[in-house]
Design a protein around this motif. Structure first.
Motif, PDB file in Angstrom:
ATOM      1  N   PHE A  20      33.233  13.351  -1.506  1.00  0.00           N
ATOM      2  CA  PHE A  20      33.396  11.901  -1.578  1.00  0.00           C
ATOM      3  C   PHE A  20      33.387  11.405  -3.022  1.00  0.00           C
ATOM      4  O   PHE A  20      34.165  10.525  -3.383  1.00  0.00           O
ATOM      5  N   SER A  21      32.505  11.949  -3.832  1.00  0.00           N
ATOM      6  CA  SER A  21      32.451  11.548  -5.242  1.00  0.00           C
ATOM      7  C   SER A  21      33.761  11.866  -5.944  1.00  0.00           C
ATOM      8  O   SER A  21      34.257  11.070  -6.748  1.00  0.00           O
ATOM      9  N   VAL A  26      36.325  10.217  -9.288  1.00  0.00           N
ATOM     10  CA  VAL A  26      37.208  10.971 -10.181  1.00  0.00           C
ATOM     11  C   VAL A  26      38.671  10.592  -9.974  1.00  0.00           C
ATOM     12  O   VAL A  26      39.414  10.441 -10.948  1.00  0.00           O
ATOM     13  N   LYS A  27      39.094  10.425  -8.732  1.00  0.00           N
ATOM     14  CA  LYS A  27      40.504  10.148  -8.455  1.00  0.00           C
ATOM     15  C   LYS A  27      41.026   8.906  -9.177  1.00  0.00           C
ATOM     16  O   LYS A  27      42.094   8.962  -9.796  1.00  0.00           O
ATOM     17  N   PRO A  28      40.323   7.776  -9.140  1.00  0.00           N
ATOM     18  CA  PRO A  28      40.867   6.597  -9.837  1.00  0.00           C
ATOM     19  C   PRO A  28      40.884   6.730 -11.364  1.00  0.00           C
ATOM     20  O   PRO A  28      41.680   6.089 -12.032  1.00  0.00           O
ATOM     21  N   THR A  29      40.006   7.555 -11.904  1.00  0.00           N
ATOM     22  CA  THR A  29      39.906   7.639 -13.358  1.00  0.00           C
ATOM     23  C   THR A  29      40.707   8.796 -13.964  1.00  0.00           C
ATOM     24  O   THR A  29      41.200   8.674 -15.084  1.00  0.00           O
ATOM     25  N   LEU A  37      40.059  19.746  -8.830  1.00  0.00           N
ATOM     26  CA  LEU A  37      38.800  19.955  -8.124  1.00  0.00           C
ATOM     27  C   LEU A  37      38.927  19.898  -6.610  1.00  0.00           C
ATOM     28  O   LEU A  37      38.054  20.400  -5.899  1.00  0.00           O
ATOM     29  N   LEU A  38      39.982  19.297  -6.106  1.00  0.00           N
ATOM     30  CA  LEU A  38      40.100  19.059  -4.676  1.00  0.00           C
ATOM     31  C   LEU A  38      40.081  20.336  -3.848  1.00  0.00           C
ATOM     32  O   LEU A  38      39.342  20.429  -2.867  1.00  0.00           O
ATOM     33  N   PHE A  39      40.865  21.337  -4.230  1.00  0.00           N
ATOM     34  CA  PHE A  39      40.924  22.561  -3.425  1.00  0.00           C
ATOM     35  C   PHE A  39      39.593  23.307  -3.378  1.00  0.00           C
ATOM     36  O   PHE A  39      39.115  23.627  -2.286  1.00  0.00           O
TER      37      PHE A  39
END
Length: 94
Positions: A20-21, A26-29, A37-39
């Motif tokens: 979630f973090s 991280v996604k918007p910034t 990092l997603l995988f």
């Protein structure tokens, strides 16, 4: 086996929060870092989630949990912070 389930529950909860973090902070910034990092985070969380569910099913029969307790423990895996609540309430004496 209960002690291992407790450890998996805590790790699953932490991985859920990290996922979630990654999505919310991280996604918007930094989209590149998010995609990098997603995988690994998603894979770790997926493995821990499946392990949590399998252990819950095995322990349901081994520990003779009723369906209400099993349902709450199963539902805790999909609610943020749910595994921490479940671990505190149902596994505190392990």
């Amino acid at each position: 086996m209960l002690k291992f389930f407790k450890i998996v529950a805590i790790l699953e909860g932490v991985s859920y929060l990290v996922l979630f973090s990654n999505m919310l902070v991280v996604k918007p910034t930094n989209l590149g870092l998010y995609k990098t990092l997603l995988f690994p985070i998603g894979m770790a969380h997926g493995v821990l989630f499946i392990t949590y569910i399998i252990l819950a099913v095995l322990l349901k029969f081994r520990e003779n949990w009723d369906f209400k307790k099993f349902g709450i423990i199963g539902l805790a895996s999909i609610i943020p912070l749910g595994t921490f609540y479940m671990e505190k309430k149902y596994l505190k004496n392990v």
